[in-house]
Motif scaffolding. Structure first.
Motif, PDB file in Angstrom:
ATOM      1  N   LEU A 181       0.827  -1.211   0.000  1.00 31.66           N
ATOM      2  CA  LEU A 181       0.000   0.000   0.000  1.00 31.66           C
ATOM      3  C   LEU A 181       0.861   1.261   0.000  1.00 31.66           C
ATOM      4  CD1 LEU A 181      -2.760  -1.116   2.536  1.00 31.66           C
ATOM      5  CD2 LEU A 181      -3.046  -0.743   0.081  1.00 31.66           C
ATOM      6  N   ILE A 182       1.933   1.243   0.781  1.00 24.58           N
ATOM      7  CA  ILE A 182       2.843   2.393   0.796  1.00 24.58           C
ATOM      8  C   ILE A 182       3.476   2.580  -0.581  1.00 24.58           C
ATOM      9  CG2 ILE A 182       5.016   3.258   1.742  1.00 24.58           C
ATOM     10  CD1 ILE A 182       4.257   1.898   4.387  1.00 24.58           C
ATOM     11  N   HIS A 183       3.888   1.474  -1.199  1.00 24.82           N
ATOM     12  CA  HIS A 183       4.482   1.533  -2.543  1.00 24.82           C
ATOM     13  C   HIS A 183       3.496   2.135  -3.545  1.00 24.82           C
ATOM     14  CE1 HIS A 183       6.182   0.318  -6.388  1.00 24.82           C
ATOM     15  NE2 HIS A 183       5.055  -0.316  -6.638  1.00 24.82           N
ATOM     16  N   LEU A 184       2.243   1.672  -3.516  1.00 28.82           N
ATOM     17  CA  LEU A 184       1.250   2.179  -4.463  1.00 28.82           C
ATOM     18  C   LEU A 184       0.959   3.654  -4.236  1.00 28.82           C
ATOM     19  CD1 LEU A 184      -1.243  -0.839  -4.546  1.00 28.82           C
ATOM     20  CD2 LEU A 184       0.239  -0.048  -6.401  1.00 28.82           C
ATOM     21  N   HIS A 185       0.873   4.071  -2.947  1.00 32.50           N
ATOM     22  CA  HIS A 185       0.680   5.493  -2.650  1.00 32.50           C
ATOM     23  C   HIS A 185       1.810   6.326  -3.263  1.00 32.50           C
ATOM     24  CE1 HIS A 185      -2.550   4.627   0.223  1.00 32.50           C
ATOM     25  NE2 HIS A 185      -2.732   5.937   0.308  1.00 32.50           N
ATOM     26  N   GLY A 186       3.051   5.889  -2.996  1.00 37.90           N
ATOM     27  CA  GLY A 186       4.187   6.653  -3.492  1.00 37.90           C
ATOM     28  C   GLY A 186       4.230   6.708  -5.003  1.00 37.90           C
ATOM     29  N   TRP A 187       3.980   5.563  -5.650  1.00 41.24           N
ATOM     30  CA  TRP A 187       4.059   5.503  -7.114  1.00 41.24           C
ATOM     31  C   TRP A 187       2.950   6.308  -7.783  1.00 41.24           C
ATOM     32  CZ3 TRP A 187       0.862   2.973 -10.829  1.00 41.24           C
ATOM     33  CH2 TRP A 187       1.399   2.968 -12.128  1.00 41.24           C
ATOM     34  N   ILE A 188       1.699   6.120  -7.325  1.00 43.39           N
ATOM     35  CA  ILE A 188       0.558   6.792  -7.961  1.00 43.39           C
ATOM     36  C   ILE A 188       0.623   8.305  -7.767  1.00 43.39           C
ATOM     37  CG2 ILE A 188      -1.949   7.100  -7.845  1.00 43.39           C
ATOM     38  CD1 ILE A 188      -2.176   4.103  -7.283  1.00 43.39           C
ATOM     39  N   TYR A 189       0.921   8.759  -6.539  1.00 42.63           N
ATOM     40  CA  TYR A 189       0.945  10.199  -6.295  1.00 42.63           C
ATOM     41  C   TYR A 189       2.144  10.870  -6.969  1.00 42.63           C
ATOM     42  CZ  TYR A 189      -3.030  10.358  -3.143  1.00 42.63           C
ATOM     43  OH  TYR A 189      -4.303  10.326  -2.630  1.00 42.63           O
ATOM     44  N   ALA A 190       3.240  10.142  -7.134  1.00 38.99           N
ATOM     45  CA  ALA A 190       4.369  10.700  -7.879  1.00 38.99           C
ATOM     46  C   ALA A 190       4.010  10.854  -9.353  1.00 38.99           C
ATOM     47  CB  ALA A 190       5.589   9.803  -7.721  1.00 38.99           C
ATOM     48  N   LYS A 191       3.294   9.857  -9.878  1.00 40.21           N
ATOM     49  CA  LYS A 191       2.929   9.873 -11.296  1.00 40.21           C
ATOM     50  C   LYS A 191       1.863  10.915 -11.594  1.00 40.21           C
ATOM     51  CE  LYS A 191       1.105   6.868 -14.964  1.00 40.21           C
ATOM     52  NZ  LYS A 191       0.631   5.503 -15.307  1.00 40.21           N
ATOM     53  N   GLU A 192       0.828  11.000 -10.742  1.00 39.03           N
ATOM     54  CA  GLU A 192      -0.316  11.850 -11.043  1.00 39.03           C
ATOM     55  C   GLU A 192      -0.198  13.255 -10.459  1.00 39.03           C
ATOM     56  OE1 GLU A 192      -3.860   9.848  -9.873  1.00 39.03           O
ATOM     57  OE2 GLU A 192      -3.601   8.203 -11.307  1.00 39.03           O
ATOM     58  N   CYS A 193       0.539  13.407  -9.351  1.00 36.59           N
ATOM     59  CA  CYS A 193       0.593  14.714  -8.681  1.00 36.59           C
ATOM     60  C   CYS A 193       2.005  15.278  -8.576  1.00 36.59           C
ATOM     61  CB  CYS A 193      -0.019  14.615  -7.279  1.00 36.59           C
ATOM     62  SG  CYS A 193      -1.707  13.977  -7.241  1.00 36.59           S
ATOM     63  N   GLY A 194       3.008  14.475  -8.946  1.00 36.00           N
ATOM     64  CA  GLY A 194       4.365  14.961  -8.874  1.00 36.00           C
ATOM     65  C   GLY A 194       4.960  14.975  -7.477  1.00 36.00           C
ATOM     66  N   TYR A 195       4.347  14.239  -6.534  1.00 37.96           N
ATOM     67  CA  TYR A 195       4.858  14.222  -5.162  1.00 37.96           C
ATOM     68  C   TYR A 195       6.186  13.460  -5.107  1.00 37.96           C
ATOM     69  CZ  TYR A 195       0.297  15.834  -3.426  1.00 37.96           C
ATOM     70  OH  TYR A 195      -0.829  16.564  -3.168  1.00 37.96           O
ATOM     71  N   ASN A 196       7.024  13.842  -4.126  1.00 41.87           N
ATOM     72  CA  ASN A 196       8.301  13.164  -3.972  1.00 41.87           C
ATOM     73  C   ASN A 196       8.279  12.251  -2.748  1.00 41.87           C
ATOM     74  OD1 ASN A 196       8.533  14.851  -1.767  1.00 41.87           O
ATOM     75  ND2 ASN A 196       9.979  16.248  -2.768  1.00 41.87           N
ATOM     76  N   HIS A 197       9.462  11.840  -2.290  1.00 42.53           N
ATOM     77  CA  HIS A 197       9.555  10.888  -1.188  1.00 42.53           C
ATOM     78  C   HIS A 197       9.055  11.453   0.136  1.00 42.53           C
ATOM     79  CE1 HIS A 197      13.221  13.291  -0.963  1.00 42.53           C
ATOM     80  NE2 HIS A 197      13.251  12.997   0.328  1.00 42.53           N
ATOM     81  N   VAL A 198       8.946  12.779   0.235  1.00 38.26           N
ATOM     82  CA  VAL A 198       8.455  13.371   1.485  1.00 38.26           C
ATOM     83  C   VAL A 198       7.023  12.910   1.758  1.00 38.26           C
ATOM     84  CG1 VAL A 198       7.904  15.528   2.677  1.00 38.26           C
ATOM     85  CG2 VAL A 198       9.974  15.360   1.271  1.00 38.26           C
ATOM     86  N   PHE A 199       6.214  12.864   0.697  1.00 41.17           N
ATOM     87  CA  PHE A 199       4.842  12.386   0.864  1.00 41.17           C
ATOM     88  C   PHE A 199       4.827  10.928   1.285  1.00 41.17           C
ATOM     89  CE2 PHE A 199       1.288  10.066  -1.109  1.00 41.17           C
ATOM     90  CZ  PHE A 199       0.236  10.635  -0.414  1.00 41.17           C
ATOM     91  N   GLU A 200       5.734  10.136   0.720  1.00 41.98           N
ATOM     92  CA  GLU A 200       5.786   8.719   1.056  1.00 41.98           C
ATOM     93  C   GLU A 200       6.132   8.509   2.528  1.00 41.98           C
ATOM     94  OE1 GLU A 200       7.466   4.645  -1.087  1.00 41.98           O
ATOM     95  OE2 GLU A 200       7.811   6.628  -1.949  1.00 41.98           O
ATOM     96  N   SER A 201       7.001   9.369   3.063  1.00 37.36           N
ATOM     97  CA  SER A 201       7.329   9.256   4.487  1.00 37.36           C
ATOM     98  C   SER A 201       6.113   9.583   5.347  1.00 37.36           C
ATOM     99  CB  SER A 201       8.484  10.199   4.831  1.00 37.36           C
ATOM    100  OG  SER A 201       8.092  11.569   4.713  1.00 37.36           O
ATOM    101  N   TYR A 202       5.282  10.510   4.877  1.00 37.16           N
ATOM    102  CA  TYR A 202       4.043  10.835   5.586  1.00 37.16           C
ATOM    103  C   TYR A 202       3.109   9.625   5.596  1.00 37.16           C
ATOM    104  CZ  TYR A 202      -0.691  12.679   6.118  1.00 37.16           C
ATOM    105  OH  TYR A 202      -1.989  12.875   6.506  1.00 37.16           O
ATOM    106  N   VAL A 203       3.025   8.914   4.458  1.00 40.74           N
ATOM    107  CA  VAL A 203       2.191   7.720   4.370  1.00 40.74           C
ATOM    108  C   VAL A 203       2.712   6.644   5.319  1.00 40.74           C
ATOM    109  CG1 VAL A 203       1.375   5.880   2.847  1.00 40.74           C
ATOM    110  CG2 VAL A 203       1.505   8.223   2.000  1.00 40.74           C
ATOM    111  N   CYS A 204       4.031   6.501   5.374  1.00 36.71           N
ATOM    112  CA  CYS A 204       4.635   5.509   6.287  1.00 36.71           C
ATOM    113  C   CYS A 204       4.233   5.773   7.727  1.00 36.71           C
ATOM    114  CB  CYS A 204       6.156   5.536   6.159  1.00 36.71           C
ATOM    115  SG  CYS A 204       6.794   4.885   4.606  1.00 36.71           S
ATOM    116  N   GLN A 205       4.307   7.038   8.147  1.00 35.73           N
ATOM    117  CA  GLN A 205       3.956   7.380   9.520  1.00 35.73           C
ATOM    118  C   GLN A 205       2.478   7.112   9.801  1.00 35.73           C
ATOM    119  OE1 GLN A 205       6.100   8.356  12.054  1.00 35.73           O
ATOM    120  NE2 GLN A 205       4.237   7.816  13.184  1.00 35.73           N
TER     121      GLN A 205
END
Length: 245
Positions: A181-205
């Motif tokens: 789920l964390i992987h999919l969040h990071g991949w989809i939001y990077a692709k569609e919204c341009g988010y970087n790893h900072v967002f992924e760390s938020y999802v992890c927390q």
């Protein structure tokens, strides 16, 4: 870039760089490979008197309730004249018979005779034996992976809404689910919204907080030192959903 087991090179770029031209030769090569594996180029299927099309028609008649010629044409995408010749041959060989519909006297249902059911049973048995011979020497996990990937291909390419809309829901959380789920969040939001790893760390927390309050866990002092919340106390029993007893 990845390389498939059959030697074909596949260039897959995520984030908008996907090229279909790199996929087409891989799929075509697999089609040629699997055609040979199943022996579909042989004039007769599984050393019987049936061609592949005839075997499929026999199978559908045997497994379809109130089967009609039109249903076979639509499902198997056969030419009407070609199907008519197959059905005529089957009738001459006493493999099928027709029964008139009570609701529509112009409509005829196709049924297998005893001889037809026997022929289908033999075809099914030979098909099962062929698959056992093909994958029987493989480890169990490899067999499961083959079946899973084949089901994925069928679901993706099928135009049958009953197959495409099949959704399986489970309530238990298994190892690896959160990571996926964390992987999919990071991949989809990077692709569609341009988010970087900072967002992924938020999802992890977010998932850490979720797991600490919803999933029964056992921890020891070593795990606590690796970043588990100090509120998760060492105890001999699991933390129940919704809090402590």
């Amino acid at each position: 870039m990845t390389k498939s087991n059959n030697g074909a090179t596949l260039n897959l770029q995520y984030g908008g760089g996907f090229r279909m031209s790199s996929v087409i030769p891989v799929i075509r090569k697999f089609n040629r490979f699997y055609t040979n594996v199943l022996g579909l180029l042989d004039q007769h299927l599984l050393e019987t008197d049936f061609s592949l099309s005839e075997a499929r028609v026999l199978f559908e008649i045997g497994h379809t309730d109130r089967c009609t010629a039109k249903m076979l044409i639509d499902k198997l995408r056969l030419d009407a004249g070609y199907l008519s010749r197959i059905l005529k041959r089957f009738e001459e060989q006493d493999l099928i018979y027709r029964i008139q519909s009570d609701e529509d006297r112009r409509l005829y249902y196709l049924r297998l005779t005893d001889r037809g059911r026997d022929a289908l049973a033999k075809l099914d048995a030979r098909s099962d034996d062929q698959i056992r011979l093909m994958i029987g020497h493989l480890p169990e996990q490899a067999q499961r992976n083959i079946a899973k990937n084949m089901a994925a291909i069928e679901n993706a390419l099928s135009d049958d809404p009953q197959i495409r809309q099949e959704v399986r829901i489970r309530c238990d959380l298994k190892p690896g689910d959160v990571g996926s789920l964390i992987h999919l969040h990071g991949w989809i939001y990077a692709k569609e919204c341009g988010y970087n790893h900072v967002f992924e760390s938020y999802v992890c927390q977010t998932f850490v907080d979720f797991l600490n309050i919803t999933v029964p866990i056992r921890i020891d002092s070593g795990l606590r030192k690796q970043g588990m919340k100090s509120s998760a106390r060492l105890q001999s029993s699991a933390i129940p959903i919704g809090g402590r007893n």
